[in-house]
Design an enzyme around this catalytic site. Structure first.
Site, PDB file in Angstrom:
ATOM      1  N   TYR A 105       0.856  -1.179   0.000  1.00 12.76           N
ATOM      2  CA  TYR A 105       0.000   0.000   0.000  1.00 12.76           C
ATOM      3  C   TYR A 105       0.898   1.238   0.000  1.00 12.76           C
ATOM      4  O   TYR A 105       1.998   1.217  -0.551  1.00 12.76           O
ATOM      5  CB  TYR A 105      -0.992  -0.053   1.172  1.00 12.76           C
ATOM      6  N   LYS A 179      -6.141  -1.520  -1.482  1.00 11.97           N
ATOM      7  CA  LYS A 179      -6.991  -1.280  -0.308  1.00 11.97           C
ATOM      8  C   LYS A 179      -7.559  -2.598   0.220  1.00 11.97           C
ATOM      9  O   LYS A 179      -7.606  -2.845   1.432  1.00 11.97           O
ATOM     10  CB  LYS A 179      -8.130  -0.341  -0.701  1.00 11.97           C
TER      11      LYS A 179
END
Length: 565
Positions: A105, A179
């Site tokens: 991420y 995500k």
């Protein structure tokens, strides 16, 4: 995924055989298939003879991960593992979460998104096109998933990806998949019950449009009525096909993020992490800072540098916290000073967005304030206001100068300074500078991982204001209780649960829990959300024991027996 069913003993059954099994990342276990499974599923001769455990496979894969020459190469390696074996991918991520989170991420995912088209390997999720709004439901149906098979969809139009701007279809696909990886690693949301959604509305990124490799729609971003109709087609189809699912919005531009959330939030269980998640994690940090400094929440003076969707979404939650601590709405709004590109926002300015207007200061209030190039800048605002909390969501690197920070520190004993823009080269100030300039008095949280800082013999742990501390638990809680809506009280419950996990009494203690504790943080956040949903009458299933129900719902990355159907 091949035709598969899950049995009551935790195993799976499939009609797939041979290479079809090995090519399905949800079914594939590689060398962990037992001899019996190899016979039943037609895998004999398609794998080496050794039968290995998940532990063995994870150790080998981690060694391969460590051999990669850069974080971008590690991101690509992990995505390749994910493409082959979902369980192995999530086992790796869970075992090494603090190390790997910045790779899968923020900040590394931003670099991966920039190379999405040139490094394109295989599709993940669905790609919905604004040029074919009538095909939205058909595309979602092509996933082959039933009404009870999906818990969560993460959708992005990638207009404002992290700190790097518009990255079109690749940005939407990349950020949605990233995500969801965090949702699973942190909160144990079953990856087979999630869908990443790229909302391809075109792009205004000339580099993409002119490049030969771009995989998205080759035209400028569609806006206005066509855009709204496309979003509505997505929401209508998603809620009809998957009526129990939570819809998560990610990295929309300021003109659309809050508007879309406001349009659907009362009728659909929906959530925007940029607007609500960022606000919740900053609220948690403010609650911690208030405990350390002794300054009540209602007495905070807050300067927000970067008055966009994220900055003002945070302001909303901080204002609401001051109201709960005894102020009127008007009084609380008056304790927030928003500063953007045009300087301090005032009510005589043209072009203020609807979410900025309530916080614009009366022009008469600032008549005597100094201006530079016609604008009241951050330095003047800090000098006049002497804030207790200075928040950075501007992506302007170095904006919090030594002069500004020391001026702030002269007006408050324990200034809370939160430069949460990311990646690192867009952060308003470095934590080591903030602590050095204030001789350790600053209460600091940043948006990226940071090493501890030692000042005058005291080691300060730097809190990471990472939305991953809240959004996975919010999503899990909403899923567990089948919340009718994700309301402000549920978001506040999440923030308060995070803040309660920190012992702020120790010298140098961080304002927020460690990112390495995400699994436990997410479980507690989810339980708080479930409990609040029960109190608010939002739960659509019986809630008897929120903590147990949450922990029982958390998926674990283990290989399950696979039988032939």
């Amino acid at each position: 995924m091949a035709d598969t069913t899950r049995s009551t003993d935790g195993g799976n059954g499939t009609r797939a055989r041979g290479l079809e099994v090995l090519r399905d990342p949800v079914l594939n276990k590689g060398t962990a298939f037992t001899a019996e499974e190899r016979r039943e599923l037609g895998l004999e001769g398609l794998l080496p003879a050794a039968v290995e455990s998940l532990d063995q496979r994870a150790r080998r894969a981690y060694g391969q991960y460590r051999d990669q020459p850069s974080d971008l190469a590690r991101n690509i390696f992990l995505e390749a593992v994910r493409d082959r074996d979902e369980v192995l991918y999530h086992r790796l991520l869970g075992d090494h979460l603090q190390e790997m989170l910045p790779v899968v991420y923020d900040p590394t995912v931003a670099r991966a998104i920039e190379t999405y088209s040139t490094q394109y390997r295989r599709p993940r999720g669905v790609y919905l096109s604004v040029d074919d709004p009538g095909g939205v439901e058909r595309a979602l149906s092509n996933l082959g998933l039933g009404a009870d098979d999906v818990d969560l969809l993460v959708a992005s139009d990638a207009e404002q990806v992290l700190g790097i701007g518009d990255w079109g279809a690749g940005g939407g696909a990349g950020i949605a998949a990233g995500k969801l990886a965090v949702y699973t690693a942190a909160a144990g949301i079953d990856p087979a019950r999630t869908v990443p959604v790229a909302l391809d509305v075109g792009t205004d990124n000339g580099e993409l449009l002119d490049g030969p490799a771009y995989v998205g729609n080759r035209h400028a971003r569609v806006r206005g009525e066509r855009y709204d109709a496309f979003i509505d087609a997505y929401v209508t189809a998603a809620t009809r096909l998957f009526p129990g699912a939570v819809l998560h919005w990610e990295d929309f531009g300021p003109a659309n993020a809050r508007r879309i959330l406001d349009r659907y939030r009362d009728s659909v269980p929906t959530f925007n992490d940029d607007v609500q998640g960022t606000g919740a994690i900053v609220l948690a940090a403010m609650l911690g800072a208030a405990r350390i400094s002794g300054t009540p929440v209602r007495d905070q003076r807050i300067v927000v540098f970067g008055a966009g969707t994220a900055g003002m979404g945070i302001a909303d939650q901080l204002r609401d916290a001051m109201v709960r601590d005894g102020l009127t709405g008007e009084e609380a709004t008056g304790r927030v000073w928003p500063v953007d590109r045009q300087g301090l926002l005032t009510d005589d300015m043209d072009g203020l967005r609807d979410f900025q207007a309530p916080y614009a200061r009366p022009a008469s209030e600032v008549e005597g304030w100094a201006r530079e190039d016609g604008a009241i800048g951050l330095r003047e605002v800090v000098g006049r206001v002497r804030p207790t909390l200075l928040l950075g969501t501007s992506t302007v690197h170095g904006a919090f100068t030594e002069e500004i920070v020391t001026t702030m520190a002269r007006g408050t004993e324990r200034p809370a300074v939160l430069p949460i823009s990311n990646p690192t080269d867009r952060m308003e100030a470095a934590p080591e500078d903030l602590l050095r300039w204030t001789r350790g008095r600053a209460l600091v949280a940043v948006g990226v991982p940071a090493d501890p800082v030692t000042v005058d013999g005291v080691e300060y742990s730097i809190a990471q204001a990472n939305n991953a501390l809240v959004f996975p638990g919010i999503g899990l809680g909403a899923i567990v209780c089948r919340a009718r809506a994700v309301t402000d009280p549920l978001i506040r419950a999440a923030a308060e649960a995070v803040a309660a996990m920190v012992d702020t009494s120790a010298p140098g203690a961080p304002l927020l829990p460690r990112v390495g504790d995400l699994r436990e943080v997410s479980a507690r956040v989810a339980a708080a959300v479930v409990e609040k949903a029960r109190e608010e009458g939002l739960a659509r299933v019986p809630v008897t024991d929120p903590d147990r129900q949450v922990r029982d719902a958390m998926w674990q990355p283990v290989y399950r027996p696979l039988r032939a159907l």
